[in-house]
Design a protein around this motif. Sequence first.
Motif, PDB file in Angstrom:
ATOM      1  N   LYS A  49       0.816  -1.227   0.000  1.00 16.27           N
ATOM      2  CA  LYS A  49       0.000   0.000   0.000  1.00 16.27           C
ATOM      3  C   LYS A  49       0.846   1.271   0.000  1.00 16.27           C
ATOM      4  O   LYS A  49       0.532   2.216  -0.751  1.00 16.27           O
ATOM      5  CB  LYS A  49      -0.951  -0.008   1.193  1.00 16.27           C
ATOM      6  N   PRO A  50       1.920   1.381   0.807  1.00 19.05           N
ATOM      7  CA  PRO A  50       2.749   2.605   0.735  1.00 19.05           C
ATOM      8  C   PRO A  50       3.331   2.839  -0.656  1.00 19.05           C
ATOM      9  O   PRO A  50       3.424   3.990  -1.112  1.00 19.05           O
ATOM     10  CB  PRO A  50       3.834   2.349   1.777  1.00 19.05           C
ATOM     11  N   TRP A  51       3.703   1.747  -1.328  1.00 17.65           N
ATOM     12  CA  TRP A  51       4.240   1.888  -2.687  1.00 17.65           C
ATOM     13  C   TRP A  51       3.163   2.426  -3.623  1.00 17.65           C
ATOM     14  O   TRP A  51       3.440   3.285  -4.488  1.00 17.65           O
ATOM     15  CB  TRP A  51       4.738   0.535  -3.190  1.00 17.65           C
ATOM     16  N   ILE A  52       1.929   1.936  -3.507  1.00 22.89           N
ATOM     17  CA  ILE A  52       0.832   2.398  -4.356  1.00 22.89           C
ATOM     18  C   ILE A  52       0.599   3.894  -4.153  1.00 22.89           C
ATOM     19  O   ILE A  52       0.441   4.661  -5.121  1.00 22.89           O
ATOM     20  CB  ILE A  52      -0.444   1.600  -4.066  1.00 22.89           C
ATOM     21  N   ASP A  54       2.707   6.181  -2.997  1.00 19.96           N
ATOM     22  CA  ASP A  54       3.835   6.956  -3.520  1.00 19.96           C
ATOM     23  C   ASP A  54       3.800   7.021  -5.050  1.00 19.96           C
ATOM     24  O   ASP A  54       4.114   8.067  -5.644  1.00 19.96           O
ATOM     25  CB  ASP A  54       5.151   6.339  -3.057  1.00 19.96           C
ATOM     26  N   LYS A  55       3.423   5.921  -5.683  1.00 17.36           N
ATOM     27  CA  LYS A  55       3.381   5.902  -7.153  1.00 17.36           C
ATOM     28  C   LYS A  55       2.301   6.831  -7.685  1.00 17.36           C
ATOM     29  O   LYS A  55       2.512   7.559  -8.672  1.00 17.36           O
ATOM     30  CB  LYS A  55       3.119   4.465  -7.635  1.00 17.36           C
ATOM     31  N   ILE A  56       1.135   6.837  -7.039  1.00 15.49           N
ATOM     32  CA  ILE A  56       0.067   7.748  -7.452  1.00 15.49           C
ATOM     33  C   ILE A  56       0.499   9.200  -7.278  1.00 15.49           C
ATOM     34  O   ILE A  56       0.259  10.055  -8.145  1.00 15.49           O
ATOM     35  CB  ILE A  56      -1.219   7.450  -6.659  1.00 15.49           C
ATOM     36  N   ASN A  57       1.133   9.492  -6.152  1.00 14.53           N
ATOM     37  CA  ASN A  57       1.603  10.870  -5.902  1.00 14.53           C
ATOM     38  C   ASN A  57       2.628  11.296  -6.940  1.00 14.53           C
ATOM     39  O   ASN A  57       2.656  12.460  -7.374  1.00 14.53           O
ATOM     40  CB  ASN A  57       2.199  10.971  -4.501  1.00 14.53           C
ATOM     41  N   THR A  58       3.474  10.351  -7.357  1.00 10.77           N
ATOM     42  CA  THR A  58       4.500  10.679  -8.358  1.00 10.77           C
ATOM     43  C   THR A  58       3.874  10.965  -9.722  1.00 10.77           C
ATOM     44  O   THR A  58       4.279  11.906 -10.423  1.00 10.77           O
ATOM     45  CB  THR A  58       5.499   9.528  -8.474  1.00 10.77           C
ATOM     46  N   LEU A  59       2.885  10.165 -10.104  1.00 13.20           N
ATOM     47  CA  LEU A  59       2.274  10.336 -11.419  1.00 13.20           C
ATOM     48  C   LEU A  59       1.387  11.569 -11.491  1.00 13.20           C
ATOM     49  O   LEU A  59       1.370  12.276 -12.507  1.00 13.20           O
ATOM     50  CB  LEU A  59       1.452   9.089 -11.773  1.00 13.20           C
ATOM     51  N   LEU A  60       0.653  11.864 -10.413  1.00 16.66           N
ATOM     52  CA  LEU A  60      -0.279  12.982 -10.420  1.00 16.66           C
ATOM     53  C   LEU A  60       0.330  14.263  -9.866  1.00 16.66           C
ATOM     54  O   LEU A  60      -0.167  15.356 -10.146  1.00 16.66           O
ATOM     55  CB  LEU A  60      -1.544  12.630  -9.618  1.00 16.66           C
ATOM     56  N   GLY A  61       1.375  14.142  -9.052  1.00 19.38           N
ATOM     57  CA  GLY A  61       1.974  15.315  -8.420  1.00 19.38           C
ATOM     58  C   GLY A  61       1.248  15.774  -7.184  1.00 19.38           C
ATOM     59  O   GLY A  61       1.638  16.778  -6.575  1.00 19.38           O
ATOM     60  N   ILE A  62       0.174  15.077  -6.791  1.00 21.80           N
ATOM     61  CA  ILE A  62      -0.589  15.402  -5.588  1.00 21.80           C
ATOM     62  C   ILE A  62      -1.022  14.108  -4.916  1.00 21.80           C
ATOM     63  O   ILE A  62      -1.006  13.030  -5.528  1.00 21.80           O
ATOM     64  CB  ILE A  62      -1.848  16.251  -5.917  1.00 21.80           C
ATOM     65  N   GLU A  63      -1.426  14.210  -3.648  1.00 25.00           N
ATOM     66  CA  GLU A  63      -1.981  13.061  -2.948  1.00 25.00           C
ATOM     67  C   GLU A  63      -3.457  12.914  -3.309  1.00 25.00           C
ATOM     68  O   GLU A  63      -4.213  13.876  -3.239  1.00 25.00           O
ATOM     69  CB  GLU A  63      -1.823  13.237  -1.436  1.00 25.00           C
ATOM     70  N   ASP A  64      -3.821  11.699  -3.689  1.00 24.95           N
ATOM     71  CA  ASP A  64      -5.211  11.420  -4.081  1.00 24.95           C
ATOM     72  C   ASP A  64      -5.689  10.202  -3.305  1.00 24.95           C
ATOM     73  O   ASP A  64      -5.482   9.060  -3.734  1.00 24.95           O
ATOM     74  CB  ASP A  64      -5.296  11.183  -5.595  1.00 24.95           C
ATOM     75  N   ASP A  65      -6.335  10.447  -2.164  1.00 22.10           N
ATOM     76  CA  ASP A  65      -6.810   9.345  -1.329  1.00 22.10           C
ATOM     77  C   ASP A  65      -7.943   8.581  -1.999  1.00 22.10           C
ATOM     78  O   ASP A  65      -8.083   7.362  -1.796  1.00 22.10           O
ATOM     79  CB  ASP A  65      -7.287   9.883   0.026  1.00 22.10           C
TER      80      ASP A  65
END
Length: 228
Positions: A49-52, A54-65
Amino acid sequence: MAGGFFRGTNVEQDPRFGDVSEKMIGQAKFSSVLKKPVNMSKVNLEAIKPWIADKINTLLGIEDDVLFDFVVNMLEESNTPDARTIQVNLAGFLEDKAPEFMQNLWSVLLEAQQSEGGIPESFIRNKMKELRLKREEEERAAALIRASNTRLREQSQQQRPRSGRHSRWDADNVESPSRGKPERASSSYSRSYRNSRDHDSRRDYRRRSRTRSCSKSRSKSPSKRRLS
C-alpha cells in the motif's frame, strides 16, 4: 444501486457498462506483464500500500486518497483480479499514465506472490539499504561530534595558563596566604619601602641622641657649670 455506484462500482458489478468495458479493453494497449495471473492470497497487500500511494503521488503530483482507495478496493475484490479491467477503470483518473502504472503495479504483485511472506524482495533490499545508509549517517555525525569535542579540549588546554606562574599584571591580585591581603610583588616598591624605613630609623636615632644630650646638660649643678 445509486449508493453502490458511488461506493466504487466497477464495470463487472454493473451490467450497463459491460459492452463499453469490452470495447475499451479491445481498443486499449496492455503490457505483456498483465497477461500473467496474480494470486492475491499470496500477496501482503499491507506492505504494498505505501508503494501504491507513492506511485500515485508521483504520477499525479498530488496526494489522491480517493484514487488510492479505488485501487486497493479493486485488488481486494478477488483473489485473482483482472489486470486489464483495472487498467481500463483507472484510465479516467490517470489517462495515458494508466498503462505505466499498471505495468509497475503488476510487476510488484508478481514479485510479491513469489516471495516469502508476500513481500517483494526488492522492497526488502531497499529497506535494508535505507537502514544501512541511516546507520552510516549517524556514525558520521557521531564521529564529527567526537572530533569537535577533541578540538575544543585541545584548545582549552593550550589557552590555560601554567600553574605557579603569573604575569606582572596579576601581582596586585595575588592573595597572601597568611594575611589574606594582596601581596606587593614589585621589587621597586620593596626597595622604596626599605629605604623609607631606614630613613625613619636614622631620624629617630638622632632625635634620641639630642634628647640624651639635653638631659645630661640639665642634670649638671650651677657650681659645676661655673667651674666649667
